[in-house]
Design a protein around this motif. Structure first.
Motif, PDB file in Angstrom:
ATOM      1  N   LEU A 438       0.827  -1.211   0.000  1.00 11.40           N
ATOM      2  CA  LEU A 438       0.000   0.000   0.000  1.00 11.40           C
ATOM      3  C   LEU A 438       0.858   1.256   0.000  1.00 11.40           C
ATOM      4  O   LEU A 438       0.496   2.278  -0.615  1.00 11.40           O
ATOM      5  CB  LEU A 438      -0.922  -0.007   1.232  1.00 11.40           C
ATOM      6  CG  LEU A 438      -2.010  -1.100   1.258  1.00 11.40           C
ATOM      7  CD1 LEU A 438      -2.820  -0.996   2.545  1.00 11.40           C
ATOM      8  CD2 LEU A 438      -2.926  -0.993   0.039  1.00 11.40           C
ATOM      9  N   VAL A 439       1.994   1.182   0.699  1.00 10.29           N
ATOM     10  CA  VAL A 439       2.914   2.325   0.684  1.00 10.29           C
ATOM     11  C   VAL A 439       3.396   2.580  -0.739  1.00 10.29           C
ATOM     12  O   VAL A 439       3.469   3.736  -1.208  1.00 10.29           O
ATOM     13  CB  VAL A 439       4.092   2.078   1.639  1.00 10.29           C
ATOM     14  CG1 VAL A 439       5.187   3.130   1.412  1.00 10.29           C
ATOM     15  CG2 VAL A 439       3.611   2.121   3.080  1.00 10.29           C
ATOM     16  N   LEU A 440       3.742   1.474  -1.431  1.00 16.49           N
ATOM     17  CA  LEU A 440       4.190   1.636  -2.825  1.00 16.49           C
ATOM     18  C   LEU A 440       3.085   2.215  -3.685  1.00 16.49           C
ATOM     19  O   LEU A 440       3.331   3.082  -4.546  1.00 16.49           O
ATOM     20  CB  LEU A 440       4.649   0.282  -3.370  1.00 16.49           C
ATOM     21  CG  LEU A 440       5.931  -0.294  -2.747  1.00 16.49           C
ATOM     22  CD1 LEU A 440       6.226  -1.677  -3.308  1.00 16.49           C
ATOM     23  CD2 LEU A 440       7.119   0.640  -3.012  1.00 16.49           C
ATOM     24  N   LEU A 441       1.847   1.736  -3.479  1.00 16.11           N
ATOM     25  CA  LEU A 441       0.720   2.303  -4.230  1.00 16.11           C
ATOM     26  C   LEU A 441       0.560   3.779  -3.929  1.00 16.11           C
ATOM     27  O   LEU A 441       0.274   4.600  -4.825  1.00 16.11           O
ATOM     28  CB  LEU A 441      -0.568   1.550  -3.886  1.00 16.11           C
ATOM     29  CG  LEU A 441      -0.736   0.145  -4.475  1.00 16.11           C
ATOM     30  CD1 LEU A 441      -2.068  -0.451  -4.032  1.00 16.11           C
ATOM     31  CD2 LEU A 441      -0.655   0.191  -6.006  1.00 16.11           C
ATOM     32  N   VAL A 446       1.040   9.276  -5.650  1.00 15.56           N
ATOM     33  CA  VAL A 446       1.544  10.645  -5.474  1.00 15.56           C
ATOM     34  C   VAL A 446       2.407  11.043  -6.675  1.00 15.56           C
ATOM     35  O   VAL A 446       2.329  12.167  -7.205  1.00 15.56           O
ATOM     36  CB  VAL A 446       2.314  10.767  -4.148  1.00 15.56           C
ATOM     37  CG1 VAL A 446       3.043  12.114  -4.063  1.00 15.56           C
ATOM     38  CG2 VAL A 446       1.373  10.609  -2.953  1.00 15.56           C
ATOM     39  N   ALA A 447       3.252  10.106  -7.111  1.00 20.45           N
ATOM     40  CA  ALA A 447       4.108  10.385  -8.274  1.00 20.45           C
ATOM     41  C   ALA A 447       3.276  10.607  -9.526  1.00 20.45           C
ATOM     42  O   ALA A 447       3.565  11.509 -10.356  1.00 20.45           O
ATOM     43  CB  ALA A 447       5.086   9.214  -8.463  1.00 20.45           C
ATOM     44  N   TRP A 448       2.237   9.808  -9.644  1.00 28.11           N
ATOM     45  CA  TRP A 448       1.348   9.963 -10.818  1.00 28.11           C
ATOM     46  C   TRP A 448       0.674  11.323 -10.784  1.00 28.11           C
ATOM     47  O   TRP A 448       0.642  12.049 -11.789  1.00 28.11           O
ATOM     48  CB  TRP A 448       0.338   8.832 -10.796  1.00 28.11           C
ATOM     49  CG  TRP A 448      -0.479   8.720 -12.048  1.00 28.11           C
ATOM     50  CD1 TRP A 448      -0.330   9.435 -13.204  1.00 28.11           C
ATOM     51  CD2 TRP A 448      -1.586   7.862 -12.275  1.00 28.11           C
ATOM     52  NE1 TRP A 448      -1.241   9.079 -14.133  1.00 28.11           N
ATOM     53  CE2 TRP A 448      -2.039   8.083 -13.580  1.00 28.11           C
ATOM     54  CE3 TRP A 448      -2.215   6.879 -11.499  1.00 28.11           C
ATOM     55  CZ2 TRP A 448      -3.117   7.386 -14.127  1.00 28.11           C
ATOM     56  CZ3 TRP A 448      -3.287   6.184 -12.040  1.00 28.11           C
ATOM     57  CH2 TRP A 448      -3.723   6.433 -13.335  1.00 28.11           C
ATOM     58  N   ILE A 452       1.003  14.409 -13.506  1.00 31.82           N
ATOM     59  CA  ILE A 452      -0.132  15.054 -14.198  1.00 31.82           C
ATOM     60  C   ILE A 452      -0.069  16.560 -13.994  1.00 31.82           C
ATOM     61  O   ILE A 452      -0.282  17.348 -14.935  1.00 31.82           O
ATOM     62  CB  ILE A 452      -1.461  14.465 -13.689  1.00 31.82           C
ATOM     63  CG1 ILE A 452      -1.609  13.000 -14.133  1.00 31.82           C
ATOM     64  CG2 ILE A 452      -2.651  15.288 -14.168  1.00 31.82           C
ATOM     65  CD1 ILE A 452      -2.817  12.298 -13.576  1.00 31.82           C
ATOM     66  N   LEU A 453       0.225  16.937 -12.724  1.00 33.70           N
ATOM     67  CA  LEU A 453       0.306  18.374 -12.466  1.00 33.70           C
ATOM     68  C   LEU A 453       1.458  19.008 -13.231  1.00 33.70           C
ATOM     69  O   LEU A 453       1.346  20.119 -13.762  1.00 33.70           O
ATOM     70  CB  LEU A 453       0.484  18.619 -10.957  1.00 33.70           C
ATOM     71  CG  LEU A 453      -0.744  18.323 -10.078  1.00 33.70           C
ATOM     72  CD1 LEU A 453      -0.390  18.468  -8.610  1.00 33.70           C
ATOM     73  CD2 LEU A 453      -1.905  19.244 -10.436  1.00 33.70           C
ATOM     74  N   VAL A 477      -7.019   9.787  -9.643  1.00 37.18           N
ATOM     75  CA  VAL A 477      -5.735   9.481  -8.974  1.00 37.18           C
ATOM     76  C   VAL A 477      -5.794   9.898  -7.510  1.00 37.18           C
ATOM     77  O   VAL A 477      -5.330   9.186  -6.599  1.00 37.18           O
ATOM     78  CB  VAL A 477      -4.565  10.182  -9.707  1.00 37.18           C
ATOM     79  CG1 VAL A 477      -3.270   9.988  -8.943  1.00 37.18           C
ATOM     80  CG2 VAL A 477      -4.436   9.665 -11.120  1.00 37.18           C
ATOM     81  N   ALA A 478      -6.367  11.089  -7.297  1.00 37.76           N
ATOM     82  CA  ALA A 478      -6.515  11.548  -5.908  1.00 37.76           C
ATOM     83  C   ALA A 478      -7.393  10.575  -5.103  1.00 37.76           C
ATOM     84  O   ALA A 478      -7.133  10.281  -3.931  1.00 37.76           O
ATOM     85  CB  ALA A 478      -7.111  12.957  -5.884  1.00 37.76           C
ATOM     86  N   LEU A 479      -8.478  10.124  -5.753  1.00 34.29           N
ATOM     87  CA  LEU A 479      -9.341   9.144  -5.074  1.00 34.29           C
ATOM     88  C   LEU A 479      -8.589   7.862  -4.752  1.00 34.29           C
ATOM     89  O   LEU A 479      -8.760   7.272  -3.687  1.00 34.29           O
ATOM     90  CB  LEU A 479     -10.561   8.856  -5.965  1.00 34.29           C
ATOM     91  CG  LEU A 479     -11.567   7.843  -5.395  1.00 34.29           C
ATOM     92  CD1 LEU A 479     -12.140   8.350  -4.074  1.00 34.29           C
ATOM     93  CD2 LEU A 479     -12.680   7.581  -6.412  1.00 34.29           C
ATOM     94  N   MET A 480      -7.727   7.435  -5.711  1.00 35.72           N
ATOM     95  CA  MET A 480      -6.942   6.223  -5.467  1.00 35.72           C
ATOM     96  C   MET A 480      -5.995   6.421  -4.278  1.00 35.72           C
ATOM     97  O   MET A 480      -5.841   5.554  -3.411  1.00 35.72           O
ATOM     98  CB  MET A 480      -6.156   5.874  -6.720  1.00 35.72           C
ATOM     99  CG  MET A 480      -5.333   4.590  -6.565  1.00 35.72           C
ATOM    100  SD  MET A 480      -4.071   4.403  -7.840  1.00 35.72           S
ATOM    101  CE  MET A 480      -2.886   5.633  -7.299  1.00 35.72           C
ATOM    102  N   ILE A 481      -5.338   7.627  -4.250  1.00 33.39           N
ATOM    103  CA  ILE A 481      -4.411   7.893  -3.149  1.00 33.39           C
ATOM    104  C   ILE A 481      -5.157   7.886  -1.816  1.00 33.39           C
ATOM    105  O   ILE A 481      -4.697   7.303  -0.824  1.00 33.39           O
ATOM    106  CB  ILE A 481      -3.720   9.251  -3.385  1.00 33.39           C
ATOM    107  CG1 ILE A 481      -2.800   9.163  -4.610  1.00 33.39           C
ATOM    108  CG2 ILE A 481      -2.920   9.657  -2.156  1.00 33.39           C
ATOM    109  CD1 ILE A 481      -2.211  10.506  -5.017  1.00 33.39           C
TER     110      ILE A 481
END
Length: 549
Positions: A438-441, A446-448, A452-453, A477-481
Motif C-alpha cells: 500500500l505504501v508503494l501504491l 503521489v508520483a502519478w 499530471i500536475l 488518482v486523488a481518489l486512489m491515493i
C-alpha cells in the motif's frame, strides 16, 4: 459336640487369632513415629512369642504355679503331680529353678526347650493314665521360682515364664494373699486375663470354715478392685489335699479344651489393644479419603500459581507481545513518525524480552516463599481435622517434605516455558508485506498525480504521455491515493485488534501451560506424599480395628 466339631471350632479360633495377629503386625509396621515406642516393642514381643508358641505343640497346655515364698507352691505342685519332684524347705528361695511335670511326653520336648526348662528338672507322669488321671493328659505343670526371691536370676526366670505360660495359677497363703509384690507387679498387669488365671488360696487347713469364707470374699473383692472382673478362687491345702481335686478339675478343663495357648495369646492381645486403642480417633473421623479430592488439588494449584505469579508473567508476556507487534503490523507512517519519539518498548523497560520474562518468573517465586509454604500448610490442615496429633503431624510432615526445594522446582518449570519472544507469527509478515504494498501504491499515486500536475498543467514538453498529462484523470488518482491511505489505516486498525486478540490467546496459552506444570509439580512434590501418609493412616486404623476383634 463331637470331637471333630470341637477341633473345627478350635481351628476357627486359631484362624481368628492368626488374622488378629496379622493385623497387629501391620500396626507394628505402620506405627513407628506415631505410637509410643514402648507399645510397639510390646507388640513386637507378643508377635514373636505368639509365632513361637503357635508353632509348638497345641496338644499341651503349660500351667505355671506362681507365688511368693512360704505360699506352699512347691507342696501344691508335688500334691498335684503325686510325686516329690520339687524341693520343699524354709530357705529363700525355696525353689531356685523351675521344675516341670509332664503328662504325655509326645511333642512336649520342643515346647520345654522353648520354655528353657533344664533337662534335670523335667519329669514325666508316664503312668498317669493308669492312675485315673487321663483328664490331665497334655498338661505341663511348672513350679516357678518364688517371684519375691532375693536372687535376681530366679526372680527374672519367674517373670519370664509368667509371660510365657498358657495358664497361671497364683498360689496365695491366708497371711499374705494381699501381698503388694504379687498384686502390683502381676495381678494388676494381668487384668483381663480371667480365662487364663486361677487363684489358689492355699493352706486352707489353717483356717476355720468361717475364716476361710471371709478370706475368699475379701480376696475376691480385692481382685475385682484391681480389674479382675470374674476371679476364679479355689481354696486348697497341700497338707490335707483339700481342694486339690477341684484345682485338678480346673486344670483338666483347660487341658481338655486344648485352647490354653490360644486363650493366653488372645488375653495378651486384648490387653495390648486396650493400650493401643487410646490412639484411636472418634469413630466418625477414623477413616479418611485415601486421596486428595480434586477440589483441594485445584485449591493447591491456585495458591501455588499465586505464589509463582502466573498472572504477572502472563500480563508481562501480553504487553511484550503487543509492543513487539507494532514493528510488524502497525501503520508504516505511524511507525516512522514514532521514531521521532522514545521507543515504547524501552519505555516499558522490557530490555531483552526473553530475559525479562525469565526474571519476572524467577522473582515471583523466590520473593514469595511464604506463600508457597502457606499453600502447602493449608492443604494439610484441610485434611487433618479430628486426626490424632501424631497422625496430623505426620500428614503435615509429608506435605512439607519437599518444601525446601519446591520454590526452585517451580522456578525451573516456569522458566522452561518462558515464551519465545523472537517468534513472529506468519500473518504479521504477510500484513507487513501488504502494508508496504500500500505504501508503494501511495507513492506511485503521489508520483502519478505529480506527473499530471507537472506535465498537464505546466506543460514543459509537448510530447508527454497522455497518461501522465491528462488532467481529467487527476480526481481519480486523488481518489486512489485517498483509498490507499484509508485502506492502510483500516488495515492497521484491524491488525491492532487482531494483535490484541492474539496477545490474549498467547497469554491464556502461557498461563494454561504454566498452571499445568505447576499442578504437576504440586502433585508430585506435595499431593503424592500426603496421599501416601493418608493411606498409612487408613491402613493403620483398619489393622488396629481388625486386631481388636
Amino acid at each position: 459336640m463331637t470331637v471333630s466339631g470341637a477341633r473345627a471350632g478350635t481351628m476357627d479360633k486359631r484362624n481368628d487369632l492368626g488374622y488378629r495377629l496379622s493385623a497387629l503386625a501391620r500396626v507394628a509396621e505402620l506405627g513407628p513415629g506415631r505410637v509410643d515406642p514402648k507399645l510397639l516393642a510390646e507388640a513386637g514381643q507378643l508377635l514373636l512369642r505368639a509365632g513361637d508358641r503357635l508353632k509348638l505343640s497345641g496338644d499341651h497346655t503349660v500351667v505355671a504355679l506362681a507365688g511368693g515364698t512360704g505360699s506352699g507352691k512347691s507342696s501344691l505342685f508335688n500334691r498335684i503331680s503325686g510325686l516329690e519332684l520339687s524341693p520343699i524347705g524354709v530357705r529363700r528361695p525355696t525353689t531356685a529353678r523351675t521344675h516341670a511335670c509332664v503328662w504325655g511326653l509326645d511333642g512336649a520336648g520342643p515346647l520345654l526347650d522353648w520354655l528353657q526348662i533344664q533337662w534335670r528338672h523335667r519329669f514325666a507322669r508316664a503312668s498317669a493314665l493308669d492312675r485315673g488321671e487321663s483328664q490331665l493328659h497334655g498338661l505341663i505343670l511348672l513350679d516357678l521360682p518364688d517371684h519375691d526371691s532375693i536372687r535376681a536370676i530366679t526372680d527374672h526366670e519367674a517373670d519370664r515364664l509368667i509371660k510365657m505360660a498358657d495358664l497361671i495359677v497364683w498360689v496365695l497363703d491366708p497371711q499374705k494373699y494381699a501381698d503388694a509384690a504379687t498384686h502390683t507387679r502381676y495381678v494388676r498387669e494381668l487384668a483381663g486375663h480371667e480365662a487364663v488365671t486361677v487363684f489358689a488360696l492355699n493352706q486352707a487347713d489353717r483356717l476355720a470354715p468361717e475364716e476361710l469364707a471371709e478370706c475368699v470374699v475379701d480376696l475376691s473383692d480385692l481382685l475385682k478392685s484391681e480389674g479382675v472382673a470374674r476371679p476364679r478362687i479355689v481354696p486348697t491345702s497341700a497338707t490335707t489335699g483339700r481342694g486339690v481335686n477341684s484345682l485338678k478339675s480346673v486344670l483338666a478343663e483347660s487341658v481338655a479344651a486344648r485352647r490354653g495357648a490360644v486363650q493366653r495369646l488372645e488375653a495378651d492381645l486384648d490387653r495390648l489393644m486396650v493400650k493401643l486403642t487410646k490412639v484411636m480417633p472418634p469413630a466418625e473421623v477414623m477413616s479418611v479419603p485415601p486421596a486428595v479430592d480434586p477440589a483441594r488439588q485445584e485449591g493447591l494449584t491456585d495458591a501455588l500459581c499465586d505464589a509463582v505469579g502466573v498472572s504477572a508473567v502472563g500480563e508481562a508476556m501480553e504487553n511484550v507481545y503487543a509492543a513487539r507487534s507494532a514493528a510488524w503490523v502497525g501503520w508504516p507512517y505511524g511507525r516512522w513518525a514514532a521514531r521521532l519519539r522514545p521507543d515504547p518498548v524501552n519505555s516499558l523497560r522490557l530490555g531483552s524480552f526473553r530475559d525479562e520474562i525469565r526474571a519476572v518468573t524467577a522473582a515471583s517465586i523466590s520473593a514469595q516463599p511464604a506463600e508457597v509454604e502457606n499453600a502447602v500448610q493449608a492443604l494439610a490442615d484441610g485434611l487433618t481435622p479430628g486426626m490424632p496429633d501424631a497422625w496430623r503431624d505426620g500428614v503435615r510432615d509429608a506435605a512439607r517434605a519437599n518444601l525446601g526445594r519446591l520454590p526452585q522446582v517451580l522456578t525451573t518449570e516456569v522458566a522452561e516455558i518462558a515464551p519465545r519472544l523472537d517468534r513472529v507469527p506468519t500473518w504479521w509478515r504477510l500484513l507487513k508485506v501488504w502494508q508496504f504494498f500500500l505504501v508503494l501504491l501511495f507513492v506511485a499515486g503521489v508520483a502519478w498525480a505529480g506527473s499530471i500536475l507537472f506535465y498537464g498543467v505546466l506543460r514543459p514538453a509537448e510530447s508527454a504521455p497522455e497518461l501522465l498529462s491528462d488532467v481529467s484523470v487527476l480526481p481519480w488518482v486523488a481518489l486512489m491515493i485517498a483509498s490507499v491511505l484509508g485502506l492502510g489505516l483500516l488495515s492497521a486498525i484491524a491488525s491492532r485488534n487482531f494483535v490484541v486478540l492474539g496477545a490474549a490467546r498467547e497469554r491464556e496459552s502461557l498461563e494454561r501451560e504454566m498452571r499445568r506444570r505447576i499442578a504437576s509439580v504440586g502433585k508430585e512434590q506435595v499431593v503424592n506424599p500426603v496421599e501416601q501418609s493418608l493411606r498409612h493412616y487408613n491402613d493403620f486404623f483398619t489393622a488396629l480395628t481388625s486386631a481388636r476383634r
